[in-house]
Design a protein around this motif. Structure first.
Motif, short mmCIF file in Angstrom:
data_model
loop_
_atom_site.label_atom_id
_atom_site.label_comp_id
_atom_site.label_asym_id
_atom_site.label_seq_id
_atom_site.Cartn_x
_atom_site.Cartn_y
_atom_site.Cartn_z
N VAL A 190 0.84 -1.21 0.00
CA VAL A 190 0.00 0.00 0.00
C VAL A 190 0.87 1.25 0.00
O VAL A 190 0.60 2.21 -0.75
N LEU A 191 1.90 1.28 0.83
CA LEU A 191 2.79 2.46 0.85
C LEU A 191 3.51 2.64 -0.49
O LEU A 191 3.64 3.77 -0.97
N PHE A 192 3.96 1.56 -1.08
CA PHE A 192 4.62 1.63 -2.38
C PHE A 192 3.63 2.10 -3.45
O PHE A 192 3.98 2.92 -4.31
N ALA A 193 2.39 1.61 -3.40
CA ALA A 193 1.37 2.04 -4.36
C ALA A 193 1.07 3.53 -4.21
O ALA A 193 0.92 4.24 -5.21
N LEU A 194 0.99 4.02 -2.98
CA LEU A 194 0.76 5.46 -2.77
C LEU A 194 1.94 6.29 -3.28
O LEU A 194 1.75 7.35 -3.89
N PHE A 195 3.16 5.82 -3.03
CA PHE A 195 4.35 6.51 -3.53
C PHE A 195 4.33 6.54 -5.06
O PHE A 195 4.58 7.59 -5.67
N LEU A 196 4.03 5.41 -5.70
CA LEU A 196 3.97 5.37 -7.15
C LEU A 196 2.83 6.22 -7.70
O LEU A 196 2.96 6.82 -8.77
N SER A 197 1.73 6.30 -6.98
CA SER A 197 0.62 7.16 -7.41
C SER A 197 1.02 8.63 -7.34
O SER A 197 0.67 9.42 -8.24
N LEU A 198 1.72 9.00 -6.28
CA LEU A 198 2.20 10.39 -6.17
C LEU A 198 3.14 10.73 -7.32
O LEU A 198 2.98 11.77 -7.98
N THR A 199 4.10 9.88 -7.59
CA THR A 199 5.04 10.17 -8.67
C THR A 199 4.37 10.06 -10.04
O THR A 199 4.75 10.77 -10.97
N ALA A 200 3.34 9.22 -10.17
CA ALA A 200 2.58 9.16 -11.43
C ALA A 200 1.85 10.48 -11.68
O ALA A 200 1.79 10.97 -12.80
N HIS A 201 1.30 11.05 -10.62
CA HIS A 201 0.63 12.35 -10.77
C HIS A 201 1.63 13.43 -11.19
O HIS A 201 1.33 14.25 -12.06
N LEU A 202 2.81 13.42 -10.59
CA LEU A 202 3.83 14.39 -10.97
C LEU A 202 4.24 14.21 -12.43
O LEU A 202 4.41 15.20 -13.16
N ALA A 203 4.38 12.98 -12.88
CA ALA A 203 4.74 12.72 -14.28
C ALA A 203 3.62 13.16 -15.23
O ALA A 203 3.89 13.80 -16.25
N ARG A 239 1.30 15.35 -14.69
CA ARG A 239 1.20 16.81 -14.66
C ARG A 239 2.32 17.45 -15.47
O ARG A 239 2.11 18.48 -16.12
N ASN A 240 3.48 16.84 -15.45
CA ASN A 240 4.61 17.34 -16.23
C ASN A 240 4.32 17.26 -17.72
O ASN A 240 4.69 18.16 -18.48
N VAL A 241 3.67 16.20 -18.17
CA VAL A 241 3.41 15.99 -19.60
C VAL A 241 2.11 16.66 -20.05
O VAL A 241 2.07 17.32 -21.09
N LEU A 242 1.05 16.52 -19.26
CA LEU A 242 -0.28 16.96 -19.70
C LEU A 242 -0.72 18.31 -19.14
O LEU A 242 -1.71 18.85 -19.60
N GLY A 243 -0.03 18.80 -18.15
CA GLY A 243 -0.49 20.04 -17.50
C GLY A 243 -1.38 19.72 -16.32
O GLY A 243 -1.13 18.77 -15.58
N ASP A 244 -2.43 20.48 -16.15
CA ASP A 244 -3.33 20.30 -15.01
C ASP A 244 -4.20 19.06 -15.21
O ASP A 244 -4.98 18.99 -16.17
N VAL A 245 -4.04 18.06 -14.34
CA VAL A 245 -4.79 16.81 -14.44
C VAL A 245 -5.43 16.49 -13.09
O VAL A 245 -5.01 16.99 -12.05
N ASP A 246 -6.44 15.64 -13.13
CA ASP A 246 -7.12 15.20 -11.92
C ASP A 246 -6.21 14.24 -11.15
O ASP A 246 -5.80 13.20 -11.69
N PRO A 247 -5.86 14.57 -9.89
CA PRO A 247 -4.95 13.68 -9.14
C PRO A 247 -5.54 12.30 -8.85
O PRO A 247 -4.79 11.35 -8.62
N ARG A 248 -6.85 12.15 -8.90
CA ARG A 248 -7.45 10.84 -8.64
C ARG A 248 -7.10 9.82 -9.71
O ARG A 248 -7.06 8.63 -9.44
N ARG A 249 -6.81 10.28 -10.93
CA ARG A 249 -6.44 9.36 -12.00
C ARG A 249 -5.13 8.63 -11.69
O ARG A 249 -4.93 7.50 -12.08
N ALA A 250 -4.24 9.32 -10.98
CA ALA A 250 -2.95 8.71 -10.64
C ALA A 250 -3.12 7.56 -9.65
O ALA A 250 -2.27 6.66 -9.59
N LEU A 251 -4.20 7.58 -8.90
CA LEU A 251 -4.44 6.48 -7.95
C LEU A 251 -4.69 5.15 -8.67
O LEU A 251 -4.53 4.09 -8.08
N TYR A 252 -5.08 5.22 -9.94
CA TYR A 252 -5.26 3.99 -10.72
C TYR A 252 -3.92 3.45 -11.23
O TYR A 252 -3.80 2.27 -11.53
#
Length: 119
Positions: free
Chosen positions: A16-29, A31-44
């Protein structure tokens, strides 16, 4: 020598902790490529690569197999979650790998420094 006990709770907590860490870094990635994105999508995006990493580590799968498998699952989850063209998905996956590596090194290095602090 320290004997460590592996329990189902510790494995689940690590995953769970690793999944949350990867979700956080997925959101950063993303956001870097697409701009403003919904952070809930990174949880998937985070949970399946985390499961691949934990299960692969538990079964001592070679890194030569584990890393490409995790990157492939990561790319598939980016494609499914963000519904973008293949070129953008590849960009997000590469940036995600770089951000995860760099942030992981910083967090691990900080933990090691704090653990070795005198007193």
């Amino acid at each position: 020598m320290i004997l460590q006990t592996v329990t189902p709770i510790s494995v689940a907590g690590t995953t769970v902790l690793f999944a949350l860490f990867l979700s956080l870094t997925a959101h950063l990635a993303a956001r870097n490529v697409l701009g403003d994105v919904d952070p809930r999508r990174a949880l998937y995006v985070g949970p399946l690569p985390a499961v691949v990493g934990v299960v692969g580590g538990a079964f001592a799968v070679s890194e030569a197999v584990l890393v490409p498998a995790a990157l492939l699952v990561d790319g598939v989850m980016f494609a499914w979650s963000y519904d973008q063209p293949r070129r953008l998905v590849i960009g997000m996956t590469v940036i995600h790998a770089v951000i995860t590596t760099l942030l992981g090194i910083v967090v691990l290095g900080t933990a090691v420094l704090l653990a070795s602090m005198p007193g």
